[in-house]
Scaffold this motif. Structure first.
Motif, PDB file in Angstrom:
ATOM      1  N   SER A 267       0.821  -1.220   0.000  1.00  0.00           N
ATOM      2  CA  SER A 267       0.000   0.000   0.000  1.00  0.00           C
ATOM      3  C   SER A 267       0.851   1.265   0.000  1.00  0.00           C
ATOM      4  CB  SER A 267      -1.023  -0.011   1.135  1.00  0.00           C
ATOM      5  OG  SER A 267      -0.378  -0.248   2.334  1.00  0.00           O
ATOM      6  N   SER A 268       2.189   1.117   0.133  1.00  0.00           N
ATOM      7  CA  SER A 268       3.033   2.324   0.081  1.00  0.00           C
ATOM      8  C   SER A 268       3.534   2.584  -1.333  1.00  0.00           C
ATOM      9  CB  SER A 268       4.226   2.188   1.021  1.00  0.00           C
ATOM     10  OG  SER A 268       5.197   1.343   0.448  1.00  0.00           O
ATOM     11  N   GLY A 269       3.093   1.782  -2.306  1.00  0.00           N
ATOM     12  CA  GLY A 269       3.467   2.073  -3.694  1.00  0.00           C
ATOM     13  C   GLY A 269       4.252   0.985  -4.397  1.00  0.00           C
ATOM     14  N   TYR A 270       4.692  -0.038  -3.662  1.00  0.00           N
ATOM     15  CA  TYR A 270       5.409  -1.129  -4.340  1.00  0.00           C
ATOM     16  C   TYR A 270       4.413  -2.015  -5.074  1.00  0.00           C
ATOM     17  CZ  TYR A 270       9.631   0.128  -1.839  1.00  0.00           C
ATOM     18  OH  TYR A 270      10.721   0.817  -1.367  1.00  0.00           O
ATOM     19  N   GLN A 271       4.719  -2.354  -6.325  1.00  0.00           N
ATOM     20  CA  GLN A 271       3.811  -3.253  -7.045  1.00  0.00           C
ATOM     21  C   GLN A 271       4.086  -4.696  -6.692  1.00  0.00           C
ATOM     22  OE1 GLN A 271       5.349  -1.925 -11.031  1.00  0.00           O
ATOM     23  NE2 GLN A 271       5.184  -4.103 -11.503  1.00  0.00           N
ATOM     24  N   ASP A 272       5.278  -4.972  -6.144  1.00  0.00           N
ATOM     25  CA  ASP A 272       5.596  -6.351  -5.765  1.00  0.00           C
ATOM     26  C   ASP A 272       6.706  -6.348  -4.713  1.00  0.00           C
ATOM     27  OD1 ASP A 272       5.417  -9.068  -5.768  1.00  0.00           O
ATOM     28  OD2 ASP A 272       5.924  -9.344  -7.885  1.00  0.00           O
ATOM     29  N   VAL A 273       6.787  -7.431  -3.974  1.00  0.00           N
ATOM     30  CA  VAL A 273       7.858  -7.660  -3.008  1.00  0.00           C
ATOM     31  C   VAL A 273       8.410  -9.043  -3.351  1.00  0.00           C
ATOM     32  CG1 VAL A 273       8.425  -7.904  -0.555  1.00  0.00           C
ATOM     33  CG2 VAL A 273       6.575  -6.363  -1.254  1.00  0.00           C
ATOM     34  N   VAL A 274       9.729  -9.137  -3.468  1.00  0.00           N
ATOM     35  CA  VAL A 274      10.322 -10.402  -3.913  1.00  0.00           C
ATOM     36  C   VAL A 274      11.482 -10.772  -2.984  1.00  0.00           C
ATOM     37  CG1 VAL A 274      11.517 -11.569  -5.826  1.00  0.00           C
ATOM     38  CG2 VAL A 274       9.693  -9.931  -6.325  1.00  0.00           C
ATOM     39  N   GLY A 275      11.533 -12.038  -2.567  1.00  0.00           N
ATOM     40  CA  GLY A 275      12.635 -12.484  -1.714  1.00  0.00           C
ATOM     41  C   GLY A 275      12.892 -13.957  -1.874  1.00  0.00           C
ATOM     42  N   THR A 276      13.834 -14.460  -1.111  1.00  0.00           N
ATOM     43  CA  THR A 276      14.092 -15.908  -1.105  1.00  0.00           C
ATOM     44  C   THR A 276      13.194 -16.554  -0.044  1.00  0.00           C
ATOM     45  OG1 THR A 276      15.729 -16.049   0.662  1.00  0.00           O
ATOM     46  CG2 THR A 276      16.535 -15.372  -1.516  1.00  0.00           C
ATOM     47  N   ASP A 277      13.245 -17.863   0.052  1.00  0.00           N
ATOM     48  CA  ASP A 277      12.480 -18.536   1.109  1.00  0.00           C
ATOM     49  C   ASP A 277      13.358 -18.846   2.324  1.00  0.00           C
ATOM     50  OD1 ASP A 277      14.006 -20.675   0.349  1.00  0.00           O
ATOM     51  OD2 ASP A 277      12.325 -22.028  -0.027  1.00  0.00           O
ATOM     52  N   SER A 278      14.416 -18.027   2.537  1.00  0.00           N
ATOM     53  CA  SER A 278      15.216 -18.211   3.763  1.00  0.00           C
ATOM     54  C   SER A 278      14.278 -18.080   4.963  1.00  0.00           C
ATOM     55  CB  SER A 278      16.329 -17.172   3.842  1.00  0.00           C
ATOM     56  OG  SER A 278      15.781 -15.884   4.028  1.00  0.00           O
ATOM     57  N   ILE A 279      13.258 -17.237   4.793  1.00  0.00           N
ATOM     58  CA  ILE A 279      12.120 -17.173   5.713  1.00  0.00           C
ATOM     59  C   ILE A 279      10.918 -17.371   4.795  1.00  0.00           C
ATOM     60  CG2 ILE A 279      10.783 -15.680   7.261  1.00  0.00           C
ATOM     61  CD1 ILE A 279      13.588 -14.262   7.751  1.00  0.00           C
ATOM     62  N   GLU A 280      10.075 -18.356   5.103  1.00  0.00           N
ATOM     63  CA  GLU A 280       9.021 -18.694   4.136  1.00  0.00           C
ATOM     64  C   GLU A 280       7.845 -17.730   4.246  1.00  0.00           C
ATOM     65  OE1 GLU A 280       9.357 -22.690   5.759  1.00  0.00           O
ATOM     66  OE2 GLU A 280       9.420 -23.427   3.673  1.00  0.00           O
ATOM     67  N   THR A 281       7.584 -17.008   3.150  1.00  0.00           N
ATOM     68  CA  THR A 281       6.473 -16.049   3.110  1.00  0.00           C
ATOM     69  C   THR A 281       5.773 -16.173   1.757  1.00  0.00           C
ATOM     70  OG1 THR A 281       7.565 -14.214   1.965  1.00  0.00           O
ATOM     71  CG2 THR A 281       7.997 -14.402   4.315  1.00  0.00           C
ATOM     72  N   VAL A 282       4.655 -15.480   1.600  1.00  0.00           N
ATOM     73  CA  VAL A 282       3.961 -15.513   0.304  1.00  0.00           C
ATOM     74  C   VAL A 282       4.755 -14.770  -0.771  1.00  0.00           C
ATOM     75  CG1 VAL A 282       1.632 -15.762   1.238  1.00  0.00           C
ATOM     76  CG2 VAL A 282       2.580 -13.473   0.927  1.00  0.00           C
ATOM     77  N   PHE A 283       5.763 -14.000  -0.363  1.00  0.00           N
ATOM     78  CA  PHE A 283       6.570 -13.254  -1.327  1.00  0.00           C
ATOM     79  C   PHE A 283       7.875 -13.984  -1.680  1.00  0.00           C
ATOM     80  CE2 PHE A 283       4.153 -10.107   1.169  1.00  0.00           C
ATOM     81  CZ  PHE A 283       3.413  -9.518   0.143  1.00  0.00           C
TER      82      PHE A 283
END
Ligand code: R5P
Length: 299
Positions: A267-283
């Motif tokens: 909601s702050s303006g990022y169209q996407d968030v991308v990461g590794t699964d070193s910590i498992e998240t929906v991103f």
């Protein structure tokens, strides 16, 4: 080589073993009603039969409990295999951000952690994009290998959400400059950094972009090692949008995403968030086993 790990890291250990080859020994984990933990190797005889063991485990979430389980496991390994060459591989290593005494009387968590691992005579520690790898390397009493996921994350974004756009790579603070510069060079992007200040007492962050971006960019990829509360990324978004950048993607190796940070970033303006699964998240878009395997093979 034998791959060992906590039962809760079974999928990660199995994926790593599939890449590297070798058997897997898992440690069952019990938590007693009073909160104490106890691990138990499923086939301890295998520990004794190998002269090279990699113990691989996630240590987040519940890092305090995970630390005790990892220490217990290393203790079991040393009981059964006192002479084995032992590597500890942890995708996201907790407690490393406190790498010095900022306020008089504070503990230096990083130093404590390394002392604990050293008790079990590990030969090597392997991590991914650890915060401040140099400070760790300077004090570690064993070999330390840190691999970066930044180039792969950046390529994934340039092939995905920012494909075909004119993209600027942004380090959201001074600490991320080297990582961002090296990544920008590798993938052929321009790179700038934000001057960020954090109030040590209130935790509040403020910052500025370089006064003149040398030209207009339609997109920016903000790259960091960790997204914790998301405050750093939100600040970057505010500054970049003010500078006229329309498309923004936030990328980090470790997505702690505390306090609903994922939603805040979107909601702050990022169209996407991308990461590794070193910590498992929906991103999480890239499995961390590829980076651990790279380090373990010495690539
Ligand atoms: C700090 O120097 C790290 O590289 C990250 O920028 C920081 O941990 C991010 O924290 P937060 O998401 O809470 O702003």
């Amino acid at each position: 080589m034998l791959l060992a790990g906590l039962e809760s890291s079974r999928v990660l250990c199995t994926r790593l073993a599939n890449i590297l080859g070798g058997e897997v020994v898992l440690f069952r984990e019990r938590v007693f009603p009073d909160g104490e933990v106890l691990v138990k190797a499923d086939s301890p005889g295998k520990l004794a039969a190998h002269d090279s063991i990699v113990f691989c485990s996630r240590m987040y979430p519940q890092q305090n409990q995970a630390l005790t389980k990892v220490l217990q496991s290393l203790d079991v390994i040393r009981d059964y295999s006192p002479q084995a060459n032992l590597t500890l591989a942890v995708p996201y290593l907790p407690y490393v951000r406190q790498d010095k005494r900022f306020l008089e009387g504070e503990a230096i968590s990083l130093k404590m952690l390394l002392r604990l691992f050293h008790l079990f005579s590990i030969q090597r520690l392997v991590t991914i994009d650890t915060h401040g790898p140099e400070s760790l390397r300077n004090v570690a009493p064993f070999d330390f290998v840190d691999v970066s996921a930044s180039v792969e994350l950046t390529r994934k974004i340039l092939d995905g959400p920012l494909a075909g756009s004119d993209t600027l790579l942004v380090a959201p603070d001074k600490g991320g400059i080297e990582r961002a510069r090296a990544t920008a060079k590798e993938v052929g992007l321009d790179c700038v950094h934000i001057e960020k200040r954090r109030d040590r007492d209130t935790g509040e962050v403020s910052g500025v972009l370089p006064s003149e971006l040398n030209r207009d960019y339609s997109s920016a990829l903000v790259l960091d090692d960790i997204i914790s509360t998301g405050g750093t990324m939100v600040l970057a978004s505010q500054l970049l949008r003010k500078a006229g950048v329309r498309n923004l993607v936030a990328a980090a190796t470790h997505l702690l995403l505390l306090e609903d940070a994922g939603r805040r970033l979107l909601s702050s303006g990022y169209q996407d968030v991308v990461g590794t699964d070193s910590i498992e998240t929906v991103f999480s878009r890239i499995g961390c086993e590829v980076f651990l395997a790279k380090a373990l093979r010495g690539e």
